[in-house]
Design a protein around this motif. Structure first.
Motif, PDB file in Angstrom:
ATOM      1  N   LEU A 144       0.821  -1.214   0.000  1.00  0.00           N
ATOM      2  CA  LEU A 144       0.000   0.000   0.000  1.00  0.00           C
ATOM      3  C   LEU A 144       0.854   1.263   0.000  1.00  0.00           C
ATOM      4  O   LEU A 144       0.431   2.306  -0.509  1.00  0.00           O
ATOM      5  CB  LEU A 144      -0.939  -0.012   1.213  1.00  0.00           C
ATOM      6  N   GLN A 145       2.052   1.166   0.525  1.00  0.00           N
ATOM      7  CA  GLN A 145       2.931   2.332   0.528  1.00  0.00           C
ATOM      8  C   GLN A 145       3.504   2.639  -0.855  1.00  0.00           C
ATOM      9  O   GLN A 145       4.150   3.672  -1.049  1.00  0.00           O
ATOM     10  CB  GLN A 145       4.062   2.133   1.545  1.00  0.00           C
ATOM     11  N   THR A 146       3.253   1.757  -1.830  1.00  0.00           N
ATOM     12  CA  THR A 146       3.653   2.056  -3.212  1.00  0.00           C
ATOM     13  C   THR A 146       2.570   2.852  -3.927  1.00  0.00           C
ATOM     14  O   THR A 146       2.749   3.225  -5.090  1.00  0.00           O
ATOM     15  CB  THR A 146       3.932   0.748  -4.001  1.00  0.00           C
ATOM     16  N   ASP A 147       1.456   3.099  -3.272  1.00  0.00           N
ATOM     17  CA  ASP A 147       0.333   3.855  -3.837  1.00  0.00           C
ATOM     18  C   ASP A 147       0.543   5.343  -3.535  1.00  0.00           C
ATOM     19  O   ASP A 147       0.583   5.750  -2.373  1.00  0.00           O
ATOM     20  CB  ASP A 147      -0.975   3.370  -3.210  1.00  0.00           C
ATOM     21  N   PRO A 148       0.688   6.192  -4.577  1.00  0.00           N
ATOM     22  CA  PRO A 148       0.937   7.621  -4.339  1.00  0.00           C
ATOM     23  C   PRO A 148      -0.140   8.312  -3.503  1.00  0.00           C
ATOM     24  O   PRO A 148       0.176   9.212  -2.722  1.00  0.00           O
ATOM     25  CB  PRO A 148       0.980   8.202  -5.763  1.00  0.00           C
ATOM     26  N   ALA A 149      -1.399   7.895  -3.638  1.00  0.00           N
ATOM     27  CA  ALA A 149      -2.465   8.531  -2.860  1.00  0.00           C
ATOM     28  C   ALA A 149      -2.365   8.152  -1.383  1.00  0.00           C
ATOM     29  O   ALA A 149      -2.699   8.951  -0.504  1.00  0.00           O
ATOM     30  CB  ALA A 149      -3.828   8.139  -3.415  1.00  0.00           C
ATOM     31  N   VAL A 150      -1.896   6.950  -1.114  1.00  0.00           N
ATOM     32  CA  VAL A 150      -1.679   6.528   0.271  1.00  0.00           C
ATOM     33  C   VAL A 150      -0.453   7.245   0.840  1.00  0.00           C
ATOM     34  O   VAL A 150      -0.487   7.747   1.975  1.00  0.00           O
ATOM     35  CB  VAL A 150      -1.515   5.000   0.360  1.00  0.00           C
ATOM     36  N   LYS A 151       0.615   7.302   0.057  1.00  0.00           N
ATOM     37  CA  LYS A 151       1.835   7.968   0.530  1.00  0.00           C
ATOM     38  C   LYS A 151       1.587   9.441   0.822  1.00  0.00           C
ATOM     39  O   LYS A 151       2.168  10.009   1.751  1.00  0.00           O
ATOM     40  CB  LYS A 151       2.953   7.820  -0.511  1.00  0.00           C
ATOM     41  N   ALA A 152       0.717  10.061   0.030  1.00  0.00           N
ATOM     42  CA  ALA A 152       0.394  11.477   0.248  1.00  0.00           C
ATOM     43  C   ALA A 152      -0.638  11.662   1.349  1.00  0.00           C
ATOM     44  O   ALA A 152      -1.032  12.796   1.648  1.00  0.00           O
ATOM     45  CB  ALA A 152      -0.127  12.089  -1.051  1.00  0.00           C
ATOM     46  N   GLU A 153      -1.090  10.552   1.965  1.00  0.00           N
ATOM     47  CA  GLU A 153      -2.079  10.549   3.038  1.00  0.00           C
ATOM     48  C   GLU A 153      -3.429  11.112   2.600  1.00  0.00           C
ATOM     49  O   GLU A 153      -4.224  11.576   3.415  1.00  0.00           O
ATOM     50  CB  GLU A 153      -1.552  11.298   4.269  1.00  0.00           C
ATOM     51  N   LEU A 154      -3.680  11.054   1.278  1.00  0.00           N
ATOM     52  CA  LEU A 154      -5.012  11.374   0.780  1.00  0.00           C
ATOM     53  C   LEU A 154      -5.955  10.197   1.027  1.00  0.00           C
ATOM     54  O   LEU A 154      -7.165  10.368   1.129  1.00  0.00           O
ATOM     55  CB  LEU A 154      -4.955  11.685  -0.719  1.00  0.00           C
TER      56      LEU A 154
END
Length: 286
Positions: free
Chosen positions: A247-257
């Motif tokens: 999940l940390q490879t997902d840009p929206a997750v990494k950006a905490e969106l």
């Protein structure tokens, strides 16, 4: 020296046994002594055993109870769901003691309040069911691996062993997945460019994980009051920890969106098979 080595090996064996806090020994089929009553258990992963109790009557297998033993953080919970009782709701018992026995207790339940499994050897267990004072107990003997298959009443004439093995199916055609609930994250930014790029990367990452055969289901929820945005179902993922890394490879997750909740999920092993059709039915790329 040989005497010291023997003592050391015994000591290490005792330590290993003492550290075993999960009743893996239950895996398999067990028969109650002098009765046609059985328990069957399957180990789904390091933290989950699924089972059921049944009887053979007039050549038919009749299930009476579904069982589950799962580790949830620092607790190990035994759940019994008895058919035609408690409105099909499971009753939970918490593991309270590990020695030569596994003791599960629920002092608020009427009966039983305590369920105890004791491993006597590789082929025999002793089971106690009580309210702490009164109850009953019995021995169970382990059956060979073909015990259930010999009963023609539960044989599947359409069973495809090679397909089942390919898909990692257990005896019930099921397997373990990681179920993800995506929800609104803590980042409340109104930066449209950041949001657009993050969710563009979110979609690309979904396709990448599908190609790696890690992600088999993805889709959004409609508007709701819980902030739930969508779901993922991960396949071929060994643990919650590995799912978090993916999940940390997902840009929206990494950006905490986006934020997420993770659950172990037990479903049909055939689920990934729909993917070979999914690429034939879309007209527009989302």
């Amino acid at each position: 020296m040989k005497y010291i080595f023997t003592l050391l090996m015994l000591f290490l064996t005792d330590i290993a046994f003492a550290q075993s806090d999960f009743p893996d020994f239950l895996q398999g089929t067990w028969k109650m002594e002098n009765k046609e009553s059985y328990e069957h258990w399957d180990k789904l992963n390091e933290n989950t055993l699924k089972g059921f109790t049944y009887k053979i009557k007039d050549g038919q297998l009749r299930v009476s109870e579904y069982l589950d033993i799962s580790r949830n953080k620092n607790q190990i919970i035994y759940t019994a769901t008895v058919l035609n009782q408690n409105q099909a709701k499971g009753i939970e018992f918490e593991l309270t003691k590990i020695d030569s026995t596994f003791t599960f207790e629920n002092p608020k339940h009427d009966f039983p309040k305590k369920i105890v499994y004791q491993k006597r050897n590789e082929s025999e267990i002793f089971v106690q069911v009580s309210d702490g004072k009164n109850g009953f107990s019995f021995k169970m003997k382990k059956q060979d691996g073909q015990a259930m298959e010999r009963d023609s009443s539960i044989a599947n004439p359409n069973y495809d062993a090679s397909l089942a093995n390919k898909l990692g199916a257990d005896d019930y055609g099921m397997k373990s997945y990681i179920f993800v609930v995506l929800k609104t994250g803590s980042n409340k930014t109104t930066d449209k460019e950041l949001i657009s790029e993050a969710f563009k990367g979110h979609m690309s990452n979904i396709n990448r994980l599908v190609e790696k055969r890690k992600l088999i289901v993805a889709g959004p929820f409609g508007t709701n009051d819980n902030g739930y945005r969508g779901i993922f179902i991960f396949d071929n993922v060994a643990s919650i920890e590995e799912a978090k890394e993916l999940l940390q490879t997902d840009p929206a997750v990494k950006a905490e969106l986006l934020d997420f909740e993770l659950y172990n999920w037990y479903g049909s092993a055939a689920l990934p098979e729909y993917l070979k059709f999914s690429d034939k039915i879309w007209k527009l790329n989302p």
